[in-house]
Design an enzyme around this catalytic site. Structure first.
Site, short mmCIF file in Angstrom:
data_model
loop_
_atom_site.label_atom_id
_atom_site.label_comp_id
_atom_site.label_asym_id
_atom_site.label_seq_id
_atom_site.Cartn_x
_atom_site.Cartn_y
_atom_site.Cartn_z
N TYR A 132 0.84 -1.21 0.00
CA TYR A 132 0.00 0.00 0.00
C TYR A 132 0.87 1.26 0.00
O TYR A 132 0.70 2.15 -0.84
CB TYR A 132 -0.89 -0.06 1.24
CG TYR A 132 -1.64 1.18 1.60
CD1 TYR A 132 -2.75 1.59 0.86
CD2 TYR A 132 -1.29 1.93 2.72
CE1 TYR A 132 -3.47 2.72 1.23
CE2 TYR A 132 -2.01 3.05 3.10
CZ TYR A 132 -3.10 3.44 2.35
OH TYR A 132 -3.81 4.55 2.72
N PHE A 182 -11.67 -2.42 17.63
CA PHE A 182 -11.80 -2.40 19.10
C PHE A 182 -13.26 -2.15 19.49
O PHE A 182 -13.77 -2.75 20.44
CB PHE A 182 -10.90 -1.30 19.70
CG PHE A 182 -9.43 -1.65 19.72
CD1 PHE A 182 -8.94 -2.83 19.14
CD2 PHE A 182 -8.50 -0.82 20.33
CE1 PHE A 182 -7.59 -3.16 19.15
CE2 PHE A 182 -7.14 -1.13 20.36
CZ PHE A 182 -6.69 -2.30 19.77
N ASP A 280 4.98 -3.67 10.77
CA ASP A 280 4.32 -2.51 11.38
C ASP A 280 5.26 -1.31 11.46
O ASP A 280 6.48 -1.44 11.41
CB ASP A 280 3.81 -2.88 12.78
CG ASP A 280 2.60 -2.06 13.19
OD1 ASP A 280 2.22 -1.14 12.44
OD2 ASP A 280 2.04 -2.34 14.27
N1 UDP Z 1 -4.05 -3.13 15.82
C1 UDP Z 1 -4.23 -3.94 16.94
N2 UDP Z 1 -5.41 -4.69 17.02
C2 UDP Z 1 -6.38 -4.61 16.07
C3 UDP Z 1 -6.19 -3.74 14.95
C4 UDP Z 1 -5.00 -3.01 14.88
O1 UDP Z 1 -3.38 -4.02 17.85
O2 UDP Z 1 -7.40 -5.28 16.22
C5 UDP Z 1 -2.80 -2.33 15.73
C6 UDP Z 1 -2.04 -2.50 14.41
O3 UDP Z 1 -1.16 -3.61 14.48
C7 UDP Z 1 -1.29 -1.17 14.33
C8 UDP Z 1 -2.26 -0.17 14.99
O4 UDP Z 1 -3.16 -0.96 15.77
O5 UDP Z 1 -0.11 -1.23 15.11
C9 UDP Z 1 -3.07 0.68 14.02
O6 UDP Z 1 -3.71 -0.16 13.10
P1 UDP Z 1 -4.69 0.33 11.96
O7 UDP Z 1 -5.34 -0.89 11.40
O8 UDP Z 1 -5.60 1.38 12.43
O9 UDP Z 1 -3.78 0.90 10.79
P2 UDP Z 1 -2.34 1.56 10.66
O10 UDP Z 1 -2.23 2.72 11.57
O11 UDP Z 1 -1.34 0.48 11.00
O12 UDP Z 1 -2.28 1.94 9.23
#
Ligand code: UDP
Length: 324
Positions: A132, A182, A280
């Site tokens: 992405y 969440f 990540d």
């Molecule tokens: N994350 C998590 N549990 C979830 C979904 C996401 O711990 O159920 C973590 C994910 O690994 C990342 C952060 O939350 O470190 C933000 O995830 P998001 O999917 O919002 O997108 P990103 O900021 O990585 O683009």
């Protein structure tokens, strides 16, 4: 759409793959809506007939970056590039939404990320998580390279608010972004899953602040042309584990129950959760000086306020029949 209708007299030509969240605006005489993907023949040319083009179209759900990398790349490079060329031909101003993910695999000790200075760190090709970000960055470079195209580039830092994403099994499938995921766990009475213990940090930004940013851009085209802007709120930086704790507390208050009755979060391995190739960014902190200096914009909504707003909306929208 609502903000444009309320704050301007403009006509809107909207294109999206569905319209179920904007039904109430479709009868407005200033709105024309076309249900389509950007890849459909003639669509980008139709869009480029308008003097200002805001491109928000993208697959931007991390759970898809591994299993559908090619589709993700097409969505984030091929079609935006076609739209940019159509704007170049028609003379439209293209405001393109890129991503803060172009900063890449930022380590835990990285400082504020600056639009025109910070090196961009991309992981190995096997880490398909970066499909992405790679496509988004290529679009940024492509747009910046097109002669006679007036453009503005936006890098959002974790926009959150009501109406965002989906609830798995209700109006979407797979794993949504962290806030919706969440919220879903809380509503279902399941433990929140913290990827790799929830140690990554993010700076969450109210979508209403983001909207104000867009109007500041509209108001100052000359200052916004040929510029890339971080749009984020460094004051709202938290670890994902802290985010989970805040959301548990707010949810308990909204439902009028004790915190102890909400399941404790659990940790899960990133690749086990999202699939092989997941990786990540450990810290994503925006430097926001440029937007303030050039446009006078500064995001101001505190995290607790936007979380309360978002969770209330989620409970009202999806929560019918769920009692604790
Ligand atoms: N994350 C998590 N549990 C979830 C979904 C996401 O711990 O159920 C973590 C994910 O690994 C990342 C952060 O939350 O470190 C933000 O995830 P998001 O999917 O919002 O997108 P990103 O900021 O990585 O683009």
């Amino acid at each position: 759409m609502n903000a444009i209708l309320c704050r301007t007299k403009w006509r809107i030509f909207g294109v999206d793959t569905d319209c179920y969240r904007i039904q109430q605006y479709l009868q407005n005489e200033r709105v024309e809506f076309f249900c389509s993907d950007l890849s459909a023949p003639g669509v980008v040319q139709r869009i480029a007939q308008f003097p200002i083009v805001v491109n928000l179209a993208a697959i931007c759900t991390p759970s898809r970056y591994m299993s559908q990398a090619v589709t993700v790349i097409r969505s984030n490079y091929d079609y935006p590039a076609l739209l940019a060329e159509a704007c170049q031909k028609s003379g439209s101003w293209l405001i393109h939404f890129s991503t803060s993910e172009v900063y890449g695999k930022t380590p835990a000790d990285s400082g504020p990320l600056k639009e025109d200075e910070t090196p961009l760190i991309f992981g190995p090709v096997q880490s398909s998580r970066w499909s992405y970000a790679t496509a988004k960055l290529l679009t940024e470079r492509f747009v910046a390279g097109l002669e006679n195209l007036r453009w503005t580039m936006v890098r959002p830092f974790n926009f959150v608010g009501p109406y965002m994403d989906f609830m798995p099994g209700v109006d979407g499938e797979g794993i949504p972004r962290v806030l919706a995921n969440f919220s879903t766990a809380l509503l279902k009475g399941e433990p929140i899953k913290l990827v790799n213990g929830g140690c990554a940090r993010r700076s969450f930004t109210s979508v209403f602040d983001a909207m104000d940013f867009l109007f500041d851009v509209f108001a100052s085209p000359e200052k916004a042309f040929y510029q890339t802007f971080n749009v984020g709120n460094p004051e709202n930086e938290v670890t994902i584990a802290e985010l989970a704790e805040k959301m548990r507390r707010i949810y308990a208050q909204l439902r009028g129950v004790s915190l102890a009755s909400i399941p404790e979060p659990c940790s899960i391995d990133g690749e086990a959760y999202y699939g092989v190739g997941y990786d990540d960014s450990l810290r994503r902190l925006p430097d926001v000086e440029k937007a303030e200096r050039l446009l006078g914009f500064k995001a101001s909504t505190p995290l607790d306020v936007v979380l309360r707003e978002s969770l209330s909306w989620f409970v009202d929208h999806y929560g019918a029949g769920t009692e604790l």
